[in-house]
Write an enzyme that holds these catalytic residues in place. Structure first.
Site, PDB file in Angstrom:
ATOM      1  N   GLU A 564      34.399  10.757  -9.731  1.00 27.67           N
ATOM      2  CA  GLU A 564      33.292  10.757 -10.701  1.00 27.67           C
ATOM      3  C   GLU A 564      32.461   9.489 -10.486  1.00 27.67           C
ATOM      4  OE1 GLU A 564      34.372  10.863 -14.869  1.00 27.67           O
ATOM      5  OE2 GLU A 564      32.276  10.741 -15.495  1.00 27.67           O
ATOM      6  N   ASN A 619      27.354  12.127 -14.124  1.00 26.96           N
ATOM      7  CA  ASN A 619      27.083  12.339 -15.558  1.00 26.96           C
ATOM      8  C   ASN A 619      25.581  12.551 -15.812  1.00 26.96           C
ATOM      9  OD1 ASN A 619      29.747  11.739 -16.986  1.00 26.96           O
ATOM     10  ND2 ASN A 619      29.535  10.049 -15.531  1.00 26.96           N
ATOM     11  N   GLU A 651      28.215  16.576 -15.136  1.00 28.80           N
ATOM     12  CA  GLU A 651      28.970  16.525 -16.399  1.00 28.80           C
ATOM     13  C   GLU A 651      27.998  16.358 -17.563  1.00 28.80           C
ATOM     14  OE1 GLU A 651      31.990  13.573 -16.304  1.00 28.80           O
ATOM     15  OE2 GLU A 651      32.972  14.415 -14.533  1.00 28.80           O
ATOM     16  N   ASP A 681      31.969  17.658 -20.598  1.00 26.81           N
ATOM     17  CA  ASP A 681      32.623  16.343 -20.629  1.00 26.81           C
ATOM     18  C   ASP A 681      33.085  16.002 -22.046  1.00 26.81           C
ATOM     19  OD1 ASP A 681      33.513  13.944 -19.678  1.00 26.81           O
ATOM     20  OD2 ASP A 681      31.515  13.115 -19.206  1.00 26.81           O
ATOM     21  N   GLU A 738      41.197  13.479 -18.596  1.00 31.33           N
ATOM     22  CA  GLU A 738      40.692  12.128 -18.322  1.00 31.33           C
ATOM     23  C   GLU A 738      41.632  11.099 -18.922  1.00 31.33           C
ATOM     24  OE1 GLU A 738      35.971  11.821 -18.321  1.00 31.33           O
ATOM     25  OE2 GLU A 738      36.785  12.370 -20.288  1.00 31.33           O
TER      26      GLU A 738
HETATM   27  P1  C2E Z   1      32.783   9.189 -19.253  1.00 31.20           P
HETATM   28  O1  C2E Z   1      31.841  10.117 -18.579  1.00 31.20           O
HETATM   29  O2  C2E Z   1      33.751   9.775 -20.177  1.00 31.20           O
HETATM   30  O3  C2E Z   1      33.498   8.331 -18.143  1.00 31.20           O
HETATM   31  C1  C2E Z   1      34.796   7.974 -18.151  1.00 31.20           C
HETATM   32  C2  C2E Z   1      34.984   6.661 -18.756  1.00 31.20           C
HETATM   33  O4  C2E Z   1      36.409   6.479 -18.970  1.00 31.20           O
HETATM   34  C3  C2E Z   1      34.577   5.511 -17.788  1.00 31.20           C
HETATM   35  O5  C2E Z   1      34.088   4.475 -18.525  1.00 31.20           O
HETATM   36  C4  C2E Z   1      35.919   5.119 -17.172  1.00 31.20           C
HETATM   37  O6  C2E Z   1      35.944   3.773 -16.700  1.00 31.20           O
HETATM   38  C5  C2E Z   1      36.856   5.295 -18.356  1.00 31.20           C
HETATM   39  N1  C2E Z   1      38.238   5.526 -17.902  1.00 31.20           N
HETATM   40  C6  C2E Z   1      38.639   6.181 -16.818  1.00 31.20           C
HETATM   41  N2  C2E Z   1      40.001   6.216 -16.753  1.00 31.20           N
HETATM   42  C7  C2E Z   1      40.440   5.564 -17.849  1.00 31.20           C
HETATM   43  C8  C2E Z   1      41.732   5.271 -18.345  1.00 31.20           C
HETATM   44  O7  C2E Z   1      42.792   5.611 -17.757  1.00 31.20           O
HETATM   45  N3  C2E Z   1      41.838   4.610 -19.508  1.00 31.20           N
HETATM   46  C9  C2E Z   1      40.692   4.201 -20.188  1.00 31.20           C
HETATM   47  N4  C2E Z   1      40.851   3.541 -21.345  1.00 31.20           N
HETATM   48  N5  C2E Z   1      39.449   4.445 -19.739  1.00 31.20           N
HETATM   49  C10 C2E Z   1      39.337   5.136 -18.575  1.00 31.20           C
HETATM   50  P2  C2E Z   1      32.791   3.777 -18.129  1.00 31.20           P
HETATM   51  O8  C2E Z   1      32.590   3.716 -16.697  1.00 31.20           O
HETATM   52  O9  C2E Z   1      32.717   2.556 -18.949  1.00 31.20           O
HETATM   53  O10 C2E Z   1      31.700   4.784 -18.658  1.00 31.20           O
HETATM   54  C11 C2E Z   1      31.521   5.018 -19.978  1.00 31.20           C
HETATM   55  C12 C2E Z   1      30.612   6.176 -20.198  1.00 31.20           C
HETATM   56  O11 C2E Z   1      29.324   5.852 -19.778  1.00 31.20           O
HETATM   57  C13 C2E Z   1      30.949   7.421 -19.427  1.00 31.20           C
HETATM   58  O12 C2E Z   1      31.947   8.105 -20.083  1.00 31.20           O
HETATM   59  C14 C2E Z   1      29.673   8.157 -19.441  1.00 31.20           C
HETATM   60  O13 C2E Z   1      29.502   8.852 -20.639  1.00 31.20           O
HETATM   61  C15 C2E Z   1      28.694   7.030 -19.408  1.00 31.20           C
HETATM   62  N6  C2E Z   1      28.184   6.902 -18.050  1.00 31.20           N
HETATM   63  C16 C2E Z   1      28.682   6.208 -16.999  1.00 31.20           C
HETATM   64  N7  C2E Z   1      27.886   6.333 -15.933  1.00 31.20           N
HETATM   65  C17 C2E Z   1      26.849   7.131 -16.287  1.00 31.20           C
HETATM   66  C18 C2E Z   1      25.740   7.653 -15.603  1.00 31.20           C
HETATM   67  O14 C2E Z   1      25.486   7.430 -14.395  1.00 31.20           O
HETATM   68  N8  C2E Z   1      24.902   8.470 -16.311  1.00 31.20           N
HETATM   69  C19 C2E Z   1      25.153   8.765 -17.591  1.00 31.20           C
HETATM   70  N9  C2E Z   1      24.297   9.548 -18.242  1.00 31.20           N
HETATM   71  N10 C2E Z   1      26.212   8.315 -18.281  1.00 31.20           N
HETATM   72  C20 C2E Z   1      27.059   7.500 -17.615  1.00 31.20           C
HETATM   73 CA    CA Z   2      31.991  11.822 -17.340  1.00 36.30          CA
HETATM   74 CA    CA Z   3      34.526  11.826 -20.202  1.00 40.17          CA
END
Ligand code: C2E
Ligand code: CA
Ligand code: CA
Length: 783
Positions: A564, A619, A651, A681, A738
């Site tokens: 992802e 995403n 997603e 998602d 996830e």
């Molecule tokens: P998401 O789409 O639900 O992405 C997964 C989030 O869960 C990611 O946070 C990831 O680092 C975190 N994660 C993955 N595995 C674990 C785990 O085992 N434990 C825990 N506690 N967390 C885990 P991240 O990278 O901080 O991203 C947060 C959110 O930001 C994403 O949630 C998504 O909604 C948004 N996001 C990130 N990149 C993009 C993007 O390019 N475009 C858009 N529209 N949204 C984005």
């Molecule tokens: Ca996602």
């Molecule tokens: Ca997610």
């Protein structure tokens, strides 16, 4: 003095003195009426009659004097020197002519005084030259003291008479005639008294002497000529008066046609008024004629009125009420005399209309409350007053919660009705006369005393929380209220409004239906947000974003299935900023579309270099989904990067459906048609409406990490995962879990039959190089 009186009483034929007086009056009338006649004419005629008038004046003085002399009875034979007698006449005519031409039309007092001196001198010359022409058979002794005295007193009197004749005040002007007469009489009788005659038969009269018997008919002829001239003058005056009366009547008929009030005045007196003015004043036209203009325009003098610029004034009507009017005057010649026409325009209608327009301009037509314009004025004058008198006050801003929902659901007419009702309830919240305004949309403002602020805010929240019954529908809204106090929270309108706005924002942020006072931290937060916004706008240009990847594996054998893409912001000062701290802001300010597109392009380019069975998940924000050109963009990016559509997963979260369901479905179908896979998602965190799953054929459901965290201990989470998994199987969708962090969690997903896992247990999100190394290592170990 005694001399003078005896001279007057004993030495004169009294009946001739009366004749002298009569000739003087007739001559003065003739000169004045002819002079007036000349003034009515133009060009040659004017000059001719002016000369006639001057000659008549000279002749009058001369004839009066000569009759006076004829009335004198020296008691011895007497006669007149012809040359001196006629020279005196010429001098008089010349002197009077000079004096008149110097003084006429001049308001300069020094000039008039000088003209008076010339007149005095010429009359004195007439007397003394005339007396010198008076010959007797005897000795002539002059009393030079008396002559000097007569000159000393009479010349200033002449001068003074001419000065006052040019004054503005009528009372002063009227003093001119008696002064002139006095001065002439003084000269004559002093002159006669100064003449001492002693009979001496030895002294004979020269042969050229004209005896009184010869001079008398000449004087009589001159007097008769003066009488004829006076009659002529009378005729001219009568004709002029008749002409004036005709002109006035015609003028009056004309003015009666005018809509506005007109008064024709002469010298401050009203000659006539038109019907409109009489109606305005409330009396007849006749009643006003002959009155002073001051009776209806008490504060205005005619001289102060301009011919070019209208001026405000008050017209006093019959009932003593002052009517606001505009005034303009114009000088016109009626007959041959100057008149002033005063135009008087009633301003009541205009003022009423202006008042109405002002009210309209300052009122919100929907609610009847003050509008933004009036509010702004009121706020800034309050701020000024606070500055001058340190009077504190509170600005309350409020915004309705769920108003948009009402508008969207029940329609705009209902929304308008609701705003009206809200306006009414707000009016009940504060004392009469309080500034309550609708600033626009569902935003309102109230200005109150600091002491009342809390009370009013509480009342507003309470009253607006109660349901509204409109057209049979019960409507529930609420209000978010922000309070800022001047000058503490802002000493000018814009700072104060901003503070109240931030307080309102904070009230809204805490769920609405409440009020908040402004606090310093709110503005710090707002400031930080502003800074972040600025940085974010620059970040894209400065290429401060990076894409990280988190691998996704098959829980059964741990083989990589893809990754992802997760965006990262490497802030120059703050270091790595998490997406949750800037994505919502990017969505709000519309930056998410270019940013999302950039992530998609980078991720596709990267994935195109991976082994062909590996997919990449990107995403999509709900804002991007509302862009109808999204599927075209995606197709273009796939073409450019060479990534097959089947290897791309997009997603989306449930929020996308809430905003605009129809448009979202359309876009999703277009994307599906490209061959791209769509994942739901964060399933389980939002509204989790199963209807979304039924209405749109997702390829994959991603169960949110919040459920995984509590398995296998928490039975509810276990039940949810089991239910979602079995549902997904039935609907032909795959399931990704996830946030898998522990081997136990992984084992649980295996038992439940989930198709894919993602989480720290496998790997944290890593940069593209690290990911490629990971994939390579796995390939090698598999081989
Ligand atoms: P998401 O789409 O639900 O992405 C997964 C989030 O869960 C990611 O946070 C990831 O680092 C975190 N994660 C993955 N595995 C674990 C785990 O085992 N434990 C825990 N506690 N967390 C885990 P991240 O990278 O901080 O991203 C947060 C959110 O930001 C994403 O949630 C998504 O909604 C948004 N996001 C990130 N990149 C993009 C993007 O390019 N475009 C858009 N529209 N949204 C984005
Ligand atoms: Ca996602
Ligand atoms: Ca997610």
């Amino acid at each position: 003095m005694k001399n003078i009186l005896t001279c007057l009483r004993d030495a004169h034929d009294h009946s001739l003195l009366w004749v002298a007086g009569a000739v003087c009056i007739i001559g003065v009338y003739a000169s004045l009426s002819l002079a007036r006649h000349a003034s009515r004419l133009e060009g040659k005629g004017r000059k001719l009659w002016a000369v006639v008038a001057i000659i008549a004046a000279g002749c009058t003085a001369w004839a009066t004097h000569m009759i006076g002399l004829l009335a004198f009875q020296p008691g011895m034979p007497s006669g007149f020197d012809p040359l001196l007698t006629f020279t005196s006449l010429l001098f008089t005519i010349f002197g009077i002519g000079l004096a008149i031409s110097l003084s006429i039309g001049s308001r300069d007092r020094r000039r008039r005084a000088f003209a008076g001196v010339i007149l005095g001198l010429s009359i004195a010359l007439l007397h003394y030259l005339g007396q010198a022409a008076y010959l007797v058979t005897g000795h002539v002794n002059w009393d030079y003291e008396l002559i000097a005295l007569s000159l000393i007193f009479s010349i200033p009197m002449f001068s003074f008479a001419i000065i006052v004749s040019g004054e503005k005040r009528p009372a002063l002007r009227q003093a001119a005639a008696p002064l002139l007469l006095g001065a002439i009489a003084l000269l004559h009788f002093c002159g006669m008294a100064a003449l001492g005659l002693t009979f001496d038969p030895r002294i004979g009269l020269p042969p050229s002497t004209l005896p009184p018997g010869v001079i008398a008919p000449i004087v009589a002829a001159v007097s008769v000529t003066l009488l004829v001239l006076a009659l002529l003058g009378l005729r001219f005056s009568t004709a002029a008066r008749a002409q004036l009366a005709r002109d006035r009547t015609r003028m009056k008929q004309l003015t009666d046609l005018a809509m506005e009030g007109l008064a024709i005045c002469q010298g401050g007196m009203i000659c006539s008024v038109n019907a409109s003015l009489a109606k305005l004043v409330g009396c007849t036209q006749e009643a006003l004629s002959g009155q002073s203009i001051g009776v209806i325009l008490p504060e205005i003098s005619l001289e102060s009125l301009s011919e070019h610029q209208e001026q405000d004034g008050g017209l006093l009507n019959q009932e003593g009420i002052k009517i606001p009017v505009r005034l303009l005057c114009k000088t016109v010649m009626i007959g041959s005399s100057k008149h002033t026409v005063v135009a008087i325009r009633d301003q009541r209608d205009r003022l009423r209309t202006e008042q109405k327009m002002r009210t309209l301009a300052f009122t919100d037509t929907l609610t009847g409350l003050a509008n933004r314009l009036q509010f702004n004025q009121s706020l800034s004058s309050q701020c000024d007053r606070t500055y001058e008198a340190s009077e504190h006050f509170a600005l309350i801003l409020l915004d309705l919660d769920r108003f948009k929902f009402v508008n969207d659901t029940f329609g705009h007419a209902m929304g308008d009705e609701l705003l009206k009702r809200v306006g009414k309830r707000l009016s009940a919240c504060a004392a009469n006369g309080t500034m309550i305004a609708r600033l626009g949309g569902d935003e309102f403002a109230v200005i109150v005393d600091v002491a009342d602020a809390e009370n009013v805010a509480e009342k507003i929240v309470d009253l607006l929380e109660r349901p509204f019954l409109i057209n049979g529908s019960v409507i529930d809204i609420a209000a978010s209220v922000g309070i800022a106090i001047s000058p503490i929270d802002g000493n000018n309108p814009s700072l104060l409004s901003r503070s109240a706005d931030l307080a309102l924002y904070s009230a809204k942020g805490s769920g609405g239906n409440t009020y908040r006072y402004f606090e310093r931290e709110m503005s710090d937060k707002a400031h930080a947000r502003q800074q972040l916004e600025l940085d974010l706008r620059r970040a894209l240009i400065r290429e401060e974003f990076e894409v990280y990847y988190q691998p996704q594996v098959d829980p059964l054998d741990g083989r990589y299935q893809g990754a992802e893409a997760l965006v990262r912001w490497r802030h120059p000062d703050r270091g790595m900023v998490a997406p949750m701290d800037f994505i919502p802001l990017a969505e709000e300010i519309g930056l998410i579309c270019p940013l999302g597109e950039w992530v998609l392009r980078v991720a596709c380019e990267e994935a195109a270099g991976w082994a062909p069975h590996l997919t990449v998940a990107v995403n999509l924000s709900s804002v991007q989904l509302r862009d109808s050109a999204l599927s075209e963009r995606v197709m273009q990016i796939l073409e450019e990067t060479g990534l097959p559509a089947s290897r791309l997963e997009l997603e989306i979260t449930e929020t996308a459906f809430i905003q605009d369901e129809a448009l979202t479905y359309e876009t999703l179908h277009a994307l599906r048609a490209l061959g791209v896979r769509i994942s739901m998602d964060d399933f389980g965190t939002g509204y989790s409406s199963l209807s979304y799953l039924r209405r749109f054929p997702f390829n994959k459901i991603k169960i949110d990490k919040s459920f995984v965290r509590q398995v296998p201990e928490d039975r509810d989470s276990v039940a949810i995962i089991q239910a979602v998994t079995s549902l997904a199987v039935k609907l032909g969708m795959t399931v990704t879990v996830e946030g898998v962090e522990t081997p136990e969690q992984q084992a649980f997903t295996v038992t439940e039959g989930c198709n894919q896992i993602q989480g720290y247990l496998i790997s944290r999100p890593i940069d593209s190089n690290a990911l490629r190394a990971l994939f390579k290592e796995a390939m090698q170990s598999a081989a």
